[in-house]
Design an enzyme around this catalytic site. Structure first.
Site, PDB file in Angstrom:
ATOM      1  N   ALA A 138       0.005  -3.874   1.469  1.00  0.00           N
ATOM      2  CA  ALA A 138       1.234  -4.589   1.131  1.00  0.00           C
ATOM      3  C   ALA A 138       2.491  -3.826   1.549  1.00  0.00           C
ATOM      4  O   ALA A 138       3.518  -4.439   1.837  1.00  0.00           O
ATOM      5  CB  ALA A 138       1.269  -4.877  -0.363  1.00  0.00           C
ATOM      6  N   THR A 139       2.422  -2.499   1.592  1.00  0.00           N
ATOM      7  CA  THR A 139       3.599  -1.735   2.042  1.00  0.00           C
ATOM      8  C   THR A 139       3.950  -2.147   3.469  1.00  0.00           C
ATOM      9  O   THR A 139       5.115  -2.441   3.787  1.00  0.00           O
ATOM     10  CB  THR A 139       3.309  -0.217   1.980  1.00  0.00           C
ATOM     11  OG1 THR A 139       3.036   0.128   0.622  1.00  0.00           O
ATOM     12  CG2 THR A 139       4.467   0.604   2.502  1.00  0.00           C
ATOM     13  N   ASN A 194       4.978  -4.977 -10.832  1.00  0.00           N
ATOM     14  CA  ASN A 194       3.847  -4.047 -10.990  1.00  0.00           C
ATOM     15  C   ASN A 194       3.921  -3.198 -12.252  1.00  0.00           C
ATOM     16  O   ASN A 194       2.905  -2.768 -12.758  1.00  0.00           O
ATOM     17  CB  ASN A 194       3.715  -3.141  -9.765  1.00  0.00           C
ATOM     18  CG  ASN A 194       5.026  -2.558  -9.322  1.00  0.00           C
ATOM     19  OD1 ASN A 194       6.009  -3.269  -9.133  1.00  0.00           O
ATOM     20  ND2 ASN A 194       5.067  -1.260  -9.172  1.00  0.00           N
ATOM     21  N   GLN A 238       0.774  -8.110  -7.009  1.00  0.00           N
ATOM     22  CA  GLN A 238       0.299  -8.019  -8.396  1.00  0.00           C
ATOM     23  C   GLN A 238       0.031  -9.393  -9.002  1.00  0.00           C
ATOM     24  O   GLN A 238      -0.278  -9.486 -10.194  1.00  0.00           O
ATOM     25  CB  GLN A 238       1.325  -7.265  -9.260  1.00  0.00           C
ATOM     26  CG  GLN A 238       1.531  -5.827  -8.837  1.00  0.00           C
ATOM     27  CD  GLN A 238       0.366  -4.905  -9.222  1.00  0.00           C
ATOM     28  OE1 GLN A 238      -0.581  -5.296  -9.927  1.00  0.00           O
ATOM     29  NE2 GLN A 238       0.408  -3.663  -8.754  1.00  0.00           N
ATOM     30  N   SER A 247      -2.451  -7.255  -0.959  1.00  0.00           N
ATOM     31  CA  SER A 247      -3.256  -6.101  -0.627  1.00  0.00           C
ATOM     32  C   SER A 247      -4.643  -6.212  -1.257  1.00  0.00           C
ATOM     33  O   SER A 247      -4.763  -6.623  -2.412  1.00  0.00           O
ATOM     34  CB  SER A 247      -2.526  -4.879  -1.186  1.00  0.00           C
ATOM     35  OG  SER A 247      -2.949  -3.713  -0.554  1.00  0.00           O
ATOM     36  N   ALA A 248      -5.690  -5.807  -0.515  1.00  0.00           N
ATOM     37  CA  ALA A 248      -7.063  -6.001  -1.000  1.00  0.00           C
ATOM     38  C   ALA A 248      -7.412  -5.107  -2.191  1.00  0.00           C
ATOM     39  O   ALA A 248      -8.177  -5.517  -3.065  1.00  0.00           O
ATOM     40  CB  ALA A 248      -8.044  -5.736   0.141  1.00  0.00           C
ATOM     41  N   HIS A 249      -6.835  -3.884  -2.228  1.00  0.00           N
ATOM     42  CA  HIS A 249      -7.304  -2.947  -3.257  1.00  0.00           C
ATOM     43  C   HIS A 249      -6.812  -3.255  -4.662  1.00  0.00           C
ATOM     44  O   HIS A 249      -7.186  -2.581  -5.614  1.00  0.00           O
ATOM     45  CB  HIS A 249      -6.976  -1.488  -2.866  1.00  0.00           C
ATOM     46  CG  HIS A 249      -5.543  -1.093  -3.045  1.00  0.00           C
ATOM     47  ND1 HIS A 249      -5.122  -0.327  -4.105  1.00  0.00           N
ATOM     48  CD2 HIS A 249      -4.447  -1.340  -2.299  1.00  0.00           C
ATOM     49  CE1 HIS A 249      -3.811  -0.112  -3.997  1.00  0.00           C
ATOM     50  NE2 HIS A 249      -3.385  -0.713  -2.906  1.00  0.00           N
ATOM     51  N   THR A 290      -6.569  -1.740  16.480  1.00  0.00           N
ATOM     52  CA  THR A 290      -7.949  -2.169  16.255  1.00  0.00           C
ATOM     53  C   THR A 290      -8.118  -2.606  14.808  1.00  0.00           C
ATOM     54  O   THR A 290      -7.691  -1.894  13.892  1.00  0.00           O
ATOM     55  CB  THR A 290      -8.919  -1.008  16.574  1.00  0.00           C
ATOM     56  OG1 THR A 290      -8.735  -0.657  17.939  1.00  0.00           O
ATOM     57  CG2 THR A 290     -10.363  -1.384  16.308  1.00  0.00           C
ATOM     58  N   CYS A 321       7.972  12.414 -14.067  1.00  0.00           N
ATOM     59  CA  CYS A 321       8.468  13.659 -14.659  1.00  0.00           C
ATOM     60  C   CYS A 321       8.658  14.691 -13.562  1.00  0.00           C
ATOM     61  O   CYS A 321       7.716  15.045 -12.877  1.00  0.00           O
ATOM     62  CB  CYS A 321       7.471  14.206 -15.664  1.00  0.00           C
ATOM     63  SG  CYS A 321       7.010  12.998 -16.891  1.00  0.00           S
TER      64      CYS A 321
HETATM   65  N1  PMP Z   1       4.002  -4.201  -3.891  1.00  0.00           N
HETATM   66  C1  PMP Z   1       3.624  -4.083  -5.179  1.00  0.00           C
HETATM   67  C2  PMP Z   1       4.216  -5.000  -6.199  1.00  0.00           C
HETATM   68  C3  PMP Z   1       2.676  -3.121  -5.530  1.00  0.00           C
HETATM   69  O1  PMP Z   1       2.299  -3.008  -6.806  1.00  0.00           O
HETATM   70  C4  PMP Z   1       2.152  -2.275  -4.539  1.00  0.00           C
HETATM   71  C5  PMP Z   1       1.136  -1.198  -4.872  1.00  0.00           C
HETATM   72  N2  PMP Z   1       1.497  -0.401  -5.959  1.00  0.00           N
HETATM   73  C6  PMP Z   1       2.582  -2.440  -3.207  1.00  0.00           C
HETATM   74  C7  PMP Z   1       3.511  -3.421  -2.930  1.00  0.00           C
HETATM   75  C8  PMP Z   1       2.057  -1.579  -2.095  1.00  0.00           C
HETATM   76  O2  PMP Z   1       0.752  -1.922  -1.816  1.00  0.00           O
HETATM   77  P1  PMP Z   1      -0.194  -1.039  -0.868  1.00  0.00           P
HETATM   78  O3  PMP Z   1      -0.740   0.027  -1.762  1.00  0.00           O
HETATM   79  O4  PMP Z   1      -1.255  -1.971  -0.424  1.00  0.00           O
HETATM   80  O5  PMP Z   1       0.621  -0.551   0.245  1.00  0.00           O
END
Ligand code: PMP
Length: 383
Positions: free
Chosen positions: A73-74, A158, A186, A206-208, A247, A330
């Site tokens: 997602a980033t 998130n 999320q 994002s898949a994870h 790839t 922190c």
């Molecule tokens: N957007 C949101 C709202 C997220 O919670 C996160 C992951 N913490 C991301 C983007 C980034 O996702 P990724 O780890 O797949 O880059």
């Protein structure tokens, strides 16, 4: 590894066993490059990628060709924003561009928008979220200018789980012919949703976060009414119809497809289970007379995320054996509030007592009872 109850599903989820089983052959005997079109290894990899694209499209009620695979997602968020700005500036270099977003977005939106303000002469309004962590449709309507080209607002936050009024905003953007991007990282896999019912133009995920593997994600780009025109972020071999070179992560994509298939088939049940778990947890705490406040919007949030500020003065928040997260970072002695908690008006003194518990597919009531007992003992209130 030390045994610990996992209550940090919003950070990442375990890969579902069915997902792992589906992926395994694509690391081993089916290792082909999906771009190798002269032999069966490549054909097999390509057909696996296309199957995954269909599984994802079917879960979201969109067309397979509207999915572009990324590393997560980033990347999808960075690409959506930078790719649109580049396309607009290429078409009309002198035209003013205004973008609306919020101050509670993920850093992968905030930082790229700040970059665009500084280096691309783009005007950006970061709408302040309310104490519930949401942006209202009235705020959006008031912020729209004649040169507003894009609204980018997250579906679910998130840290808080708060849901923005995405359906209502999508109606506004359609009517006003403004692109609407949402970071749904999320939301997908936590609540039932369909892009047929909620017509956004670009969407990152994002898949994870949904029981798939790390390092794979997607950007949805609407193909009709309107056709989203975007420039690539990565240049190279021309994969993903020339828009995202590199790839393809075939095992990851296969796992992503399988994970979305499970989301499609299980989301209603899982959503109900999460609502029940949240209700049980809050009931246990209320009955034990623990003093706490739920941050965010309890009636407009994903039930899997609970952001809590404990109001008991003597509490300490070392919870050994529980994996959770804090809305504060922190740095040595200095306690810094996260930008999201600051956005909803929390003071830094409250940060130490603010915890995020996020649960999911594998969470049990027993685990939540263990968490509660541990909290009670911290509050010296074992009942
Ligand atoms: N957007 C949101 C709202 C997220 O919670 C996160 C992951 N913490 C991301 C983007 C980034 O996702 P990724 O780890 O797949 O880059």
């Amino acid at each position: 590894m030390q045994k610990s109850i996992y209550l940090d599903y919003s950070a990442t989820t375990p890969v579902d066993e069915k997902v792992f089983t589906a992926m395994q052959p694509y690391f081993l005997e089916r290792f082909g490059n999906s771009a190798s079109q002269l032999h069966p290894y490549g054909w097999e990899a390509e057909s696996a990628v296309e199957k995954a694209r269909k599984q994802i499209a079917s879960a979201l009620e969109i067309l397979p060709k509207e999915i572009y695979f990324t590393s997560g997602a980033t990347e999808s968020n960075n690409w959506a924003i930078q790719g649109l700005i580049e396309a607009w500036q290429e078409e009309a270099p002198q035209a003013s561009i205004h973008i609306i977003s919020s101050n509670a977005e993920h850093n992968s939106i905030l930082r790229v928008l700040e970059y665009a303000q500084k280096n691309r002469h783009v005007e950006v309004d970061f709408l302040p979220v309310g104490t519930d962590g949401r942006v209202s449709t009235e705020q959006v309507l008031q912020a729209i200018k004649p040169h507003t080209k894009l609204i980018s607002l997250m579906w679910a936050n998130n840290e808080l789980g708060s849901l923005n009024p995405i359906q209502e905003i999508s109606k506004i953007t359609r009517e006003k012919k403004i692109y609407f991007h949402t970071d749904a990282t999320q939301a997908i896999g936590k609540i039932p949703l369909s892009l047929k019912e909620t017509p956004v133009d670009l969407l990152s995920f994002s898949a994870h976060k949904l029981y798939g593997p790390k390092g794979v994600g997607a950007l949805y780009l609407r193909s009709q009414n309107p056709t989203v025109q975007i420039r690539p972020l990565l240049y190279g071999g021309g994969q993903e119809r020339g828009l995202r070179s590199g790839t393809l992560n075939v095992p990851g994509i296969v796992g992503f497809g399988q994970a979305m298939d499970l989301v499609k088939n299980q989301i209603v049940e899982e959503f109900k289970k999460a609502l029940q778990l949240r209700q049980t947890l809050l009931k246990i705490w209320t009955e034990a007379e623990i003093r706490f406040r739920v941050n965010g919007a309890i009636n407009h949030s994903v039930p899997q995320i609970l952001n809590i500020t404990f109001l008991e003065p003597e509490g300490s928040f070392q919870l050994p054996g529980i994996s959770f997260s804090k809305g504060s970072a922190c740095h040595s002695e200095k306690q810094e509030l996260s930008h999201v908690l600051r956005a909803i008006g929390l003071h830094s003194l409250e940060a130490e007592k603010t915890l995020r518990f996020s649960f999911g597919r594998m969470t049990t009531t027993e685990e939540l009872k263990t968490l509660s007992e541990m909290l009670f003992s911290r509050f010296k209130k074992i009942k």
